[in-house]
Design an enzyme around this catalytic site. Structure first.
Site, PDB file in Angstrom:
ATOM      1  N   SER A  45      39.262  43.952  47.016  1.00 39.25           N
ATOM      2  CA  SER A  45      38.122  44.251  46.158  1.00 39.25           C
ATOM      3  C   SER A  45      37.355  43.012  45.740  1.00 39.25           C
ATOM      4  O   SER A  45      36.377  43.116  44.993  1.00 39.25           O
ATOM      5  CB  SER A  45      38.589  44.999  44.903  1.00 39.25           C
ATOM      6  OG  SER A  45      39.444  44.175  44.134  1.00 39.25           O
ATOM      7  N   HIS A  78      36.183  32.400  47.370  1.00 39.04           N
ATOM      8  CA  HIS A  78      37.421  32.419  48.142  1.00 39.04           C
ATOM      9  C   HIS A  78      37.351  33.401  49.308  1.00 39.04           C
ATOM     10  O   HIS A  78      38.282  33.477  50.111  1.00 39.04           O
ATOM     11  CB  HIS A  78      38.633  32.719  47.243  1.00 39.04           C
ATOM     12  CG  HIS A  78      38.649  34.090  46.650  1.00 39.04           C
ATOM     13  ND1 HIS A  78      38.196  34.366  45.386  1.00 39.04           N
ATOM     14  CD2 HIS A  78      39.075  35.272  47.147  1.00 39.04           C
ATOM     15  CE1 HIS A  78      38.344  35.643  45.123  1.00 39.04           C
ATOM     16  NE2 HIS A  78      38.878  36.227  46.184  1.00 39.04           N
ATOM     17  N   ASP A  83      33.469  30.995  41.400  1.00 42.12           N
ATOM     18  CA  ASP A  83      33.969  31.877  42.453  1.00 42.12           C
ATOM     19  C   ASP A  83      32.874  32.817  42.965  1.00 42.12           C
ATOM     20  O   ASP A  83      32.980  34.047  42.862  1.00 42.12           O
ATOM     21  CB  ASP A  83      35.161  32.679  41.912  1.00 42.12           C
ATOM     22  CG  ASP A  83      36.001  33.265  43.026  1.00 42.12           C
ATOM     23  OD1 ASP A  83      35.736  32.941  44.197  1.00 42.12           O
ATOM     24  OD2 ASP A  83      36.921  34.049  42.730  1.00 42.12           O
TER      25      ASP A  83
END
Length: 1067
Positions: free
Chosen positions: A205, A91, A122
């Site tokens: 983060s 993402h 991811d």
């Protein structure tokens, strides 16, 4: 149900929130391993790791698949220094076009390009040029997925909460957490376990390495839970596999990366890992459980169960939710990792699945599908919309078949038709749309301005098809339709025209045609585009083409028939209607106004407006409708008119926006109504004098949403109420120097129309006004109210248009007409009661003179401020009382307008001899006036995603223009653009670019067209609050070319011209 507490720990500005319920089941984790690391061990590990961690600043240039256009920051870390590979989250890499930079520990910044984003999990890779880092010693961070275990002490190193370097401590608590469910209509990971720890990571983060005391990355930070200190980490086994493919592809960095294919297989099925107790309740046989426990690793707690199957996929009609997976190719499979390994190694091959369904053993043969084949790699951009094939991610979310035509971003053309984001297009112009090529083919056949039906479905109401009318842009609000295709060798998305432009035939005005030829051509266009709605209109319209004499005879006949028809129907429909309502109903028009996002000029606060207008002129060649500027705010808009007298909807064109009064004039082509419509529609009779007085009875007449006339008799309570509308947060038109009519009763703030006398003659238009009200200390809300506007100013402008104005010509329905110019005193005034004026020292002689001039108002006008750049700016001051103009006392705004209007008749040079009262003294001043047209803003430039224009009157009314130059005002900015990334937002002037002054738009164009793609540009700005600022931004001509949109009065069309763009063939 969703839990909004889970979120992707993504870019700092991404704003994505989680949406799934936390799994509360208790599971047994692998044995705890004792940590023996010392503080010195951690210090050494961090000294080695921190230099390899980078801050990623990413800009998603277009909405695509699961992501919206955005800009933000995240984290990544170097995993291959020689080849220049950075690991981060999917993402962050984004599935669509992305521009990104990486900043290392010593603040060296380099450009990075997307190398790979996994279709499901991811993680993704950026690549960079290692030789570009000249002043930092760093080493790549090794990946050690096997080192992850429960109880392992870890550190998360990254850009947490926007900090450049942040180190958070934690301990791995679980290795088998379900993949977090972030949102129901965006990206979610699945078919994998996640690691969980109490480290409390936050925005920015994403992509941080989760390291152990030896400096090895044991997991990848991905998300977290907002209400607790829980963080979710992605295991690295599949990351290591993907990285090895790239490492086999080349030994060092190259500018053109050799495309590497990473095999990824799928059954389009989502599995969940459930405990044995729950699986028994699903019907699992005890023998199967014993076999699975014996064949699996020690400590196995459950098996894989089918959660969902995507329609049309390999497993559709073969697997069902609740099926328990037992074996794949005769191998017992209880873990995600082993299942995914088998699928990735069996792409386009048959595999055998053994399952249990309700305790019954079954065996199915399935073909493993190539996961990349159902991952979109190109999209169509048309009128700001982004359309592509439905991805596996969204097909899984919405339970639709992969490959359908999916609206990732509706843009202008589709949103104007109320087509939402995530819609699936099924039909356009009566043709089935099953793939993107079908849509492109249909679009290529449509003419500009045509209206065609569109059918779509939405996942929120999946069982019903929606039917809407889509209007193809007539003006060049956007670039022609384009196809973007992902190029994995460069990391860019190449662009090419979707089809040859000559196939999208323009419709409408033929500049060379005579007025009569134009009427015929436009009438035919209206019929073919579906503007008319009755077959009789089509028959009569075809007869019009034979001869002009026959046209007149035919229209006479139809007019008589139409009168009889209308009278017969009207008697039943409005038996109790007043005479005023019956007279005025054929003159009323309902407006639907849409403003394209690319042209939201002059501070316009919405993209959609609606309201009621009144026809003030109607002939066979042209019609004019008056409406308030809270309905038609800017000329750069698309206007649709629906007539109360005849069931038809046709386009209108904004021809005049009054610079002071709250009204606009919109023209329509009468011939588009057809012969019956032309006869049915009528123009209202305006009655500007005598002015309304308190206690007068009037009829408030307007239209409801069903186009039915509604009226009531009201009494004027205040015919000369003054408005005091403050400036909005984003300056926009506000009514000033106006007196309005107030009534005792009306229909509420959403009802507009006209005020008439008992004979249906229009005394005022009942208009909508917009203002902002403060809600709390930092927010404001738009508020609307209605008041009456006397028609004297409308009557004057109409007279000038019909008789021929003194301004520039404008093409209206094929005929060039001179438009009026308005002379105004660019000063904002307000009233003060004479009783207050006496306290300020105004003499009794002047008070008596003002009372004699106007015994009703008993007021004096005072200066609130002068518009910056006006001729009155340095002469009149705030608080001045305006006593007389040319020795004649003035008491109201209309007195000022009358003397300004008289200047155009005489030869006074445009100056007023004003008598004012300032701080106890009378002064005589010669004050200049300004001449304004009714065009509004007619030129806009888009550079790096910011929309710049000349400062409009609402900005100038604030009383400040920068001395350095004030001709380049930033009105808007676009998401996903360079100005979004670097913070060049609206409400400021660009006064310098690379040290070169930009006093006006021409100078700005000359400076910016010399700038190259990828060049960093130094920009000096001055805010509305007069605060200067200097910033730098990186120009991106690939995704954000520089273009200009300008209104051409010769053709009455907004034309788009590219100033500078990047040729994709030369990349």
């Amino acid at each position: 149900m969703e839990d909004p507490m889970e979120r992707i720990g993504s870019e700092e500005d991404s704003g994505l929130e989680s949406t799934i319920k936390e799994d509360l089941s208790m599971e047994i984790d692998p044995p705890f391993k004792e940590n023996v690391a010392t503080a010195e061990d951690w210090r050494k590990a961090l000294n080695k790791v921190v230099p390899a961690v980078v801050v990623l600043r990413t800009t998603a240039c277009r909405a695509f698949d699961t992501e919206s256009a955005s800009a933000g920051s995240a984290t990544g870390f170097v995993v291959d220094k020689r080849r220049g590979i950075i690991l981060t989250n999917r993402h962050v890499v984004k599935p669509g076009p992305v521009v990104a930079e990486a900043m290392f520990l010593n603040r060296e910044e380099i450009t990075v390009h997307p190398l790979y984003r996994d279709p499901v999990h991811d993680f993704g890779f950026f690549r960079y040029d290692p030789n570009a880092i000249q002043f930092l010693d760093y080493e790549e961070i090794p990946l050690a997925p096997e080192a992850a275990c429960v109880g392992l002490e870890i550190r998360v190193v990254g850009n947490d909460s926007g900090e450049k370097v942040s180190i958070l401590a934690g301990t791995i608590a679980r290795l088998d957490r379900d993949a977090p469910q972030y949102t129901k209509d965006g990206y979610n990971d699945f078919n994998t376990f996640y690691l969980q720890a109490a480290s409390g990571t936050k925005g920015g983060s994403s992509g941080s390495p989760v390291i152990d005391w030896q400096g090895r990355a044991v997991a990848l930070n991905a998300g977290g839970k907002t209400t607790t200190a829980s963080a979710f980490f992605l295991p690295l086994e599949r990351v290591v596999r993907a990285l090895k493919f790239f490492q086999k592809g080349g030994e060092s960095y190259t500018s053109k990366w050799e495309v590497v294919s990473i095999p990824r297989g799928t059954l389009q099925t989502t599995f969940l890992h459930k405990g044995f107790d729950e699986i028994r309740r699903l019907g699992l046989q005890s023998e199967t459980e014993q076999m699975a426990r014996h064949a699996s690793a020690q400590g196995e707690t459950g098996m894989l169960v089918v959660d969902s199957v995507v329609p049309g996929g390999p497993a559709h009609n073969h697997l069902e939710p609740g099926d328990v997976l037992v074996r794949v190719n005769r191998e017992v499979i209880t873990q995600f990792l082993r299942l995914e390994t088998l699928l990735d190694d069996s792409v386009e091959q048959n595999i055998e699945l053994e399952i249990e369904r309700g305790g019954t053993p079954l065996s199915v043969q399935l073909v493993v599908q190539d996961l990349h084949s159902i991952t979109p790699a190109h999209f169509l951009e048309v009128s700001g919309a982004v359309i592509h094939t439905l991805s596996y991610q969204q097909a899984r979310n919405f339970r639709f078949q992969c490959g359908l035509v999916y609206v990732s971003e509706p843009g202008y053309m589709l949103s104007r038709a109320a087509v939402p984001r995530h819609a699936i297009i099924k039909k356009l112009a009566g043709e089935e749309i099953s793939k993107l090529e079908d849509l492109i083919s249909v679009l290529s056949k449509l003419s500009q301005g045509s209206r065609v039906p569109l059918e779509y479905i939405s996942y929120t109401d999946r069982h019903r098809r929606k039917f809407v009318l889509v209007t193809v842009d007539r003006h060049e609000w956007y670039a022609p339709p384009q196809i973007y295709t992902r190029d994995d060798s460069s990391g860019l998305w190449t662009v090419k025209p979707a089809f040859q432009l000559e196939f999208m035939l323009p419709s409408g005005v033929n500049v060379e045609a005579t007025p009569m030829e134009h009427i015929h051509a436009y009438n035919h266009q209206g019929l073919t585009d579906g503007a008319t709605s009755m077959e009789t209109s089509s028959e009569h319209a075809s007869a019009v083409l034979h001869s002009q004499n026959e046209t007149v005879m035919l229209e006479d006949t139809i007019a008589k028939e139409n009168v009889l028809l209308r009278d017969g129907q009207g008697a039943a429909a409005v038996a109790n209607a007043s005479i005023a309502e019956r007279v005025i109903e054929p003159t009323l028009v309902m407006f639907e106004v849409h403003v394209p996002p690319s042209c939201m000029l002059d501070g316009v606060h919405s993209q959609h407006f609606s309201g009621t207008g009144v026809i003030i002129y109607h002939s066979h060649s042209m019609g004019l409708v008056a409406v308030d500027k809270n309905t038609v705010a800017v000329s750069s808009s698309d206007v649709m008119l629906s007539f109360a007298a005849y069931p038809i909807e046709i386009p209108g064109e904004v021809v005049f926006l009054h610079p002071v009064h709250n009204f606009a004039l919109v023209a329509y082509d009468s011939s588009a109504l057809g012969p019956v419509g032309v006869s049915a529609v009528q123009a209202a009779e305006l009655l500007p004098d005598p002015a309304l007085r308190r206690g007068d009875s009037v009829y408030l007449v307007g239209l409801n949403r069903s186009l039915q006339a509604t009226s009531r008799k009201s009494v004027v309570t205040n015919p000369c109420a003054t408005l005091n509308i403050g400036s909005a947060d984003c300056p926009r038109y506000r009514a000033t120097n106006m007196e309005v009519v107030e009534l005792d009763t009306d229909f509420g703030s959403a009802f507009s129309g006209v005020l008439t006398d008992e004979h249906g003659r229009v005394r005022a238009i009942w208009a909508s006004f917009s203002t902002q009200l403060k809600v709390g200390s930092n927010t404001s809300e738009d508020h609307h109210f209605v008041r009456g506007i006397p028609v004297y100013a409308i009557s004057q402008v109409l007279h000038n248009i019909i008789s021929g104005g003194n301004g520039p010509h404008l093409l209206i329905n094929g005929v060039k007409r001179p438009m009026p110019l308005i002379r105004i005193l660019e000063v904002e005034l307000y009233r003060t009661l004479l009783s207050k004026a006496r306290s300020f020292g105004l003499s009794d002689d002047w008070i008596q003179a003002l009372i004699k001039k106007d015994p009703v108002r008993r007021q004096v006008l005072r200066v609130k401020g002068c518009l910056a750049g006006s001729k009155a700016e340095n002469l009149l001051e705030q608080g001045d009382m305006v006593l007389a103009v040319n020795k004649e006392p003035v008491t109201c705004f209309r007195d000022i307008e009358n003397v300004c209007h008289a200047l155009d008749i005489g030869e006074s040079g445009g100056e007023l001899n004003m008598t004012i009262f300032r701080q106890g003294r009378e002064l005589d001043l010669v004050v200049g006036t300004d001449v304004r047209d009714g065009n509004g803003t007619t030129r806009v430039i888009n550079w790096c995603g910011c929309i710049v224009q000349d400062p409009h009157p609402a900005v100038r009314a604030l009383g400040f223009l920068p001395e350095e130059g004030h001709g380049v005002y930033v009105a808007r900015w676009c998401r996903g653009s360079p100005v979004h990334r670097y913070g060049l937002y609206a409400l400021q002037w660009i006064v310098e670019v690379n040290g070169k002054p930009t006093p006006d738009l021409d100078a700005f164009v000359n400076v910016t067209k010399e700038l190259e793609h990828g060049e960093f540009v130094r920009v000096r700005t001055i805010h509305l609050n007069s605060k200067p600022r200097v910033l730098t931004l990186k120009q991106d001509l690939h995704y954000w070319p520089t273009w200009e949109l300008r209104f051409d009065p010769e053709t009455a069309i907004w034309h788009r011209q590219t100033i500078k763009a990047l040729d994709c063939q030369n990349l």
